[in-house]
Each structure stands twice: as structure tokens, then as C-alpha cells.
Design a protein around this motif. Sequence first.
Motif, PDB file in Angstrom:
ATOM      1  N   ALA A  28       0.851  -1.144   0.021  1.00 18.82           N
ATOM      2  CA  ALA A  28      -0.073  -0.021   0.083  1.00 18.82           C
ATOM      3  C   ALA A  28       0.774   1.175  -0.186  1.00 18.82           C
ATOM      4  CB  ALA A  28      -0.979  -0.056   1.238  1.00 18.82           C
ATOM      5  N   VAL A  29       0.206   2.434  -0.343  1.00 19.81           N
ATOM      6  CA  VAL A  29       1.037   3.721  -0.559  1.00 19.81           C
ATOM      7  C   VAL A  29       0.283   4.616   0.236  1.00 19.81           C
ATOM      8  CG1 VAL A  29       1.850   5.519  -2.063  1.00 19.81           C
ATOM      9  CG2 VAL A  29       2.190   2.907  -2.705  1.00 19.81           C
ATOM     10  N   TYR A  30       0.907   5.663   0.803  1.00 17.12           N
ATOM     11  CA  TYR A  30       0.233   6.725   1.722  1.00 17.12           C
ATOM     12  C   TYR A  30       0.856   7.996   0.952  1.00 17.12           C
ATOM     13  CZ  TYR A  30       3.932   7.311   5.020  1.00 17.12           C
ATOM     14  OH  TYR A  30       5.239   7.551   5.415  1.00 17.12           O
ATOM     15  N   VAL A  31      -0.263   8.941   0.641  1.00 18.94           N
ATOM     16  CA  VAL A  31       0.033  10.304   0.181  1.00 18.94           C
ATOM     17  C   VAL A  31      -0.430  11.065   1.012  1.00 18.94           C
ATOM     18  CG1 VAL A  31       0.308   9.393  -1.959  1.00 18.94           C
ATOM     19  CG2 VAL A  31      -1.873  10.515  -1.328  1.00 18.94           C
ATOM     20  N   GLY A  32      -0.210  12.539   1.051  1.00 15.23           N
ATOM     21  CA  GLY A  32      -0.758  13.570   1.845  1.00 15.23           C
ATOM     22  C   GLY A  32      -1.545  14.207   0.805  1.00 15.23           C
ATOM     23  N   LEU A  33      -2.762  14.969   1.456  1.00 14.82           N
ATOM     24  CA  LEU A  33      -3.766  15.659   0.591  1.00 14.82           C
ATOM     25  C   LEU A  33      -3.293  17.150   0.808  1.00 14.82           C
ATOM     26  CD1 LEU A  33      -6.435  16.210  -0.985  1.00 14.82           C
ATOM     27  CD2 LEU A  33      -7.458  16.585   1.357  1.00 14.82           C
ATOM     28  N   LYS A  34      -3.001  17.732  -0.346  1.00 10.01           N
ATOM     29  CA  LYS A  34      -2.416  19.011  -0.468  1.00 10.01           C
ATOM     30  C   LYS A  34      -2.963  20.016   0.491  1.00 10.01           C
ATOM     31  CE  LYS A  34       0.032  21.666  -4.085  1.00 10.01           C
ATOM     32  NZ  LYS A  34       1.317  20.967  -3.934  1.00 10.01           N
ATOM     33  N   GLY A  35      -2.124  20.664   1.154  1.00  5.73           N
ATOM     34  CA  GLY A  35      -2.525  21.658   1.994  1.00  5.73           C
ATOM     35  C   GLY A  35      -3.219  21.319   3.399  1.00  5.73           C
ATOM     36  N   LEU A  62      -2.661  -2.702  -5.432  1.00  6.11           N
ATOM     37  CA  LEU A  62      -2.195  -2.025  -4.171  1.00  6.11           C
ATOM     38  C   LEU A  62      -3.277  -1.145  -3.687  1.00  6.11           C
ATOM     39  CD1 LEU A  62       0.593  -3.015  -5.470  1.00  6.11           C
ATOM     40  CD2 LEU A  62       1.544  -0.990  -4.307  1.00  6.11           C
ATOM     41  N   ARG A  63      -3.147  -0.856  -2.357  1.00  2.00           N
ATOM     42  CA  ARG A  63      -4.004   0.200  -1.741  1.00  2.00           C
ATOM     43  C   ARG A  63      -3.434   1.620  -1.790  1.00  2.00           C
ATOM     44  NH1 ARG A  63      -3.993  -4.582   0.430  1.00  2.00           N
ATOM     45  NH2 ARG A  63      -2.036  -4.116   1.751  1.00  2.00           N
ATOM     46  N   LEU A  64      -4.357   2.498  -1.510  1.00  5.40           N
ATOM     47  CA  LEU A  64      -3.968   3.928  -1.348  1.00  5.40           C
ATOM     48  C   LEU A  64      -4.466   4.603  -0.148  1.00  5.40           C
ATOM     49  CD1 LEU A  64      -2.455   6.534  -2.641  1.00  5.40           C
ATOM     50  CD2 LEU A  64      -4.686   7.034  -3.906  1.00  5.40           C
ATOM     51  N   HIS A  65      -3.712   5.082   0.674  1.00  4.40           N
ATOM     52  CA  HIS A  65      -4.171   5.848   2.028  1.00  4.40           C
ATOM     53  C   HIS A  65      -3.800   7.154   1.697  1.00  4.40           C
ATOM     54  CE1 HIS A  65      -3.298   1.880   4.201  1.00  4.40           C
ATOM     55  NE2 HIS A  65      -3.999   1.542   3.265  1.00  4.40           N
ATOM     56  N   LYS A  89     -16.107   9.263  -2.664  1.00  8.11           N
ATOM     57  CA  LYS A  89     -16.857   8.708  -3.670  1.00  8.11           C
ATOM     58  C   LYS A  89     -15.962   8.038  -4.697  1.00  8.11           C
ATOM     59  CE  LYS A  89     -20.449  12.365  -3.453  1.00  8.11           C
ATOM     60  NZ  LYS A  89     -20.963  13.411  -4.287  1.00  8.11           N
ATOM     61  N   ALA A  90     -14.694   8.340  -4.770  1.00  9.04           N
ATOM     62  CA  ALA A  90     -13.871   7.666  -5.723  1.00  9.04           C
ATOM     63  C   ALA A  90     -13.257   6.366  -5.333  1.00  9.04           C
ATOM     64  CB  ALA A  90     -12.625   8.615  -5.869  1.00  9.04           C
ATOM     65  N   GLY A  91     -13.493   6.119  -4.035  1.00  8.66           N
ATOM     66  CA  GLY A  91     -13.198   4.740  -3.557  1.00  8.66           C
ATOM     67  C   GLY A  91     -11.640   4.635  -3.134  1.00  8.66           C
ATOM     68  N   ILE A  92     -11.047   5.633  -2.546  1.00  6.09           N
ATOM     69  CA  ILE A  92      -9.889   5.432  -2.067  1.00  6.09           C
ATOM     70  C   ILE A  92      -9.874   4.370  -0.590  1.00  6.09           C
ATOM     71  CG2 ILE A  92      -8.824   7.668  -2.635  1.00  6.09           C
ATOM     72  CD1 ILE A  92      -9.245   8.556   0.358  1.00  6.09           C
ATOM     73  N   ASP A  93      -8.688   4.059  -0.187  1.00  3.78           N
ATOM     74  CA  ASP A  93      -8.680   2.731   0.560  1.00  3.78           C
ATOM     75  C   ASP A  93      -8.834   3.335   2.054  1.00  3.78           C
ATOM     76  OD1 ASP A  93      -8.769   0.428  -1.118  1.00  3.78           O
ATOM     77  OD2 ASP A  93      -7.158   1.521  -2.041  1.00  3.78           O
ATOM     78  N   ALA A  94      -8.336   4.257   2.476  1.00  2.00           N
ATOM     79  CA  ALA A  94      -8.167   4.955   3.985  1.00  2.00           C
ATOM     80  C   ALA A  94      -8.179   6.349   4.029  1.00  2.00           C
ATOM     81  CB  ALA A  94      -7.097   4.009   4.334  1.00  2.00           C
ATOM     82  N   LEU A  95      -8.644   6.984   4.905  1.00  2.00           N
ATOM     83  CA  LEU A  95      -8.219   8.286   5.222  1.00  2.00           C
ATOM     84  C   LEU A  95      -7.556   8.262   6.592  1.00  2.00           C
ATOM     85  CD1 LEU A  95     -11.427  10.279   4.533  1.00  2.00           C
ATOM     86  CD2 LEU A  95      -9.411  10.716   3.400  1.00  2.00           C
ATOM     87  N   ILE A  96      -6.385   8.680   6.667  1.00  2.00           N
ATOM     88  CA  ILE A  96      -5.702   8.738   7.886  1.00  2.00           C
ATOM     89  C   ILE A  96      -5.950  10.245   8.482  1.00  2.00           C
ATOM     90  CG2 ILE A  96      -3.397   8.656   8.783  1.00  2.00           C
ATOM     91  CD1 ILE A  96      -2.335   7.377   6.306  1.00  2.00           C
ATOM     92  N   LEU A  97      -6.750  10.223   9.675  1.00  2.36           N
ATOM     93  CA  LEU A  97      -7.088  11.335  10.338  1.00  2.36           C
ATOM     94  C   LEU A  97      -6.640  11.576  11.546  1.00  2.36           C
ATOM     95  CD1 LEU A  97     -10.793  11.312   9.369  1.00  2.36           C
ATOM     96  CD2 LEU A  97      -8.852  12.452   8.029  1.00  2.36           C
TER      97      LEU A  97
END
Length: 284
Positions: A28-35, A62-65, A89-97
Motif C-alpha cells: 500500500a502507499v500513503y500520500v498527503g492531501l495538498k494543504g 495495491l491500496r492507497l491511503h 466517492k472515488a473509492g480510496i482505501d483509507a483516510l488517515i485522520l
Amino acid sequence: MKTDFCEILAPAGKLGDLPAIVEAGADAVYVGLKGFSSRPQEADFTVEEILEAKHYLHSQGLRLHVAVNAGVREERLPLLLDQLQELDKAGIDALILSDLGLLWMVREKAFRTPIHISTLTGVYNAQAVGLLTKYGAERIILSSDLFLDEIVAVTERFPQLEYEIVADGGICFNSNRQCCLPHVNTMTDYQVYCQLEYSLEKDGEPLGRARRIGNCPAKIHPAMGIYLGAGILSFKIEGRTNPLWYILKRVREMKESKEYYREHQAEIPGYMHYVRRNAEWRRQ
């Protein structure tokens, strides 16, 4: 997409890095939401880039967080919620909050996306985990300040949840990594000042080398079996601001350990003999 045995979670700061990360063996890969993440915006993804990354990673199995773990002021909440609804709605695999208020708002809007609790939230004990489950959390990224016996005390109390640790990267004596030392993005590097070398001086005269301010980065992969036995599912590699070669090296090391322990699962309870009261271990 169900997690297989355990998860190697790799960082990405650029869309172009994804093929190499996939090839190296990440799950899996994690990315940051800009800003809205706790790293420089140069290492974050826009909504459009996240959707492109999701399409590519899903095509590779692979999954995307997506990490949304920066402080969010009141006036920016409407924009953030609109973007999160688009990602949901797009179906990402996780939100890291990390923000409890945002976590509550996402729950109230009945998002379908699984919620992972950021290590920046500061989860130190089972009581916090119990509260977060009421907010809909499905995975807890434990505080990097915890010792092994403290991790076990939490995972045994709520074994139905997924748990993740910072398995390769910065660990800090500062609570929840809330640091006042500069983290500076330069033309050539992302400087974390606690990891630099310093010298002591008095009245301009050198006295000698100073002790390192920050702890040495974590390197869990040689001892992955112990953490599997402790109930850890996901092994996070830090470093969205790190160069690609550094990320790939860590992913390959983690993959090698994962394959070893997959083939030696029967040995895992033995690693926990002096730590875990309940010696039973199994990975579905």
C-alpha cells in the motif's frame, strides 16, 4: 482489497515515484492531501493526483491511503470536506485522520472510506482506542513513543482492530512529534534539525561534539516477527520528503522480512514468550 498477512505501507511524494515503489514490493502507499497534511505541500498530492494514483495503484493490486493530519482551521473545513467527499466517492482505501472534530464530521456524513487514526493523534492506551472505535476508527496508528509491552496491552484489549506502527523512520522523545525545531525544505533536501550533528561552543571556543538531539530512526524490519506477534498488521515506512532511493531501500528490506516471517509463522509465538500473556497467535 484485503490486507495479506501484513502490510508494507510506503510513502510517496511524487506521482512519478509510484511505479518504482510498486516494483520494490509495497502493499500500500500513503500520500498527503495538498494543504492538509503534516508535510510540505511540495510532497503532497492534489485531489486530481490522488485520483490518478488510486487508478494506477488499484490496477497493480495495491491500496492507497490519504493522510489528512494537519491542524484544520474553521474557515478551511468546508473546502476540506468537499475534497474528502470526492475522495470517498472515488473509492480510496483509507483516510488517515488526526483531528477528533474532523473525525466526528466524517462519521456523521457516513463516509464509506475506512478511517485510520494518525500517530499524530497520540494513542497511548486502550482507553483512547475504545473511544476512537465509537468514532468509527478501523485502524489505529499507535504513538511511536510506546514500548513493546505497552503495545501488547492495547492490542490484547481490542484485538478486532487493525494496528499500525512507524516501522522505519523518525521516533521522538517529544509527545506526538509536536516539535519546535525547524523542519526545512531546501533545494536539495528536507532537513530535520534534530537529526543533524552539532558541536558545543563556549565564548566562541569549541568544546567538542554534542549529543544527538533526536533519537535514532526506527528500524523494525529485522524484528518484524516480534511485532507481528504483538498484533501489528501494518508496517509504515516514513519519508514522503525523502529521496526515492531511500524509500525503495526500506521497502525492499521490509519485503524481505515479510517473506521470511510469512514462511515461518509457526515460530512467531515463541518470539513473544517473555512479552505476551496469551501465547496464541494467528494471522487470518
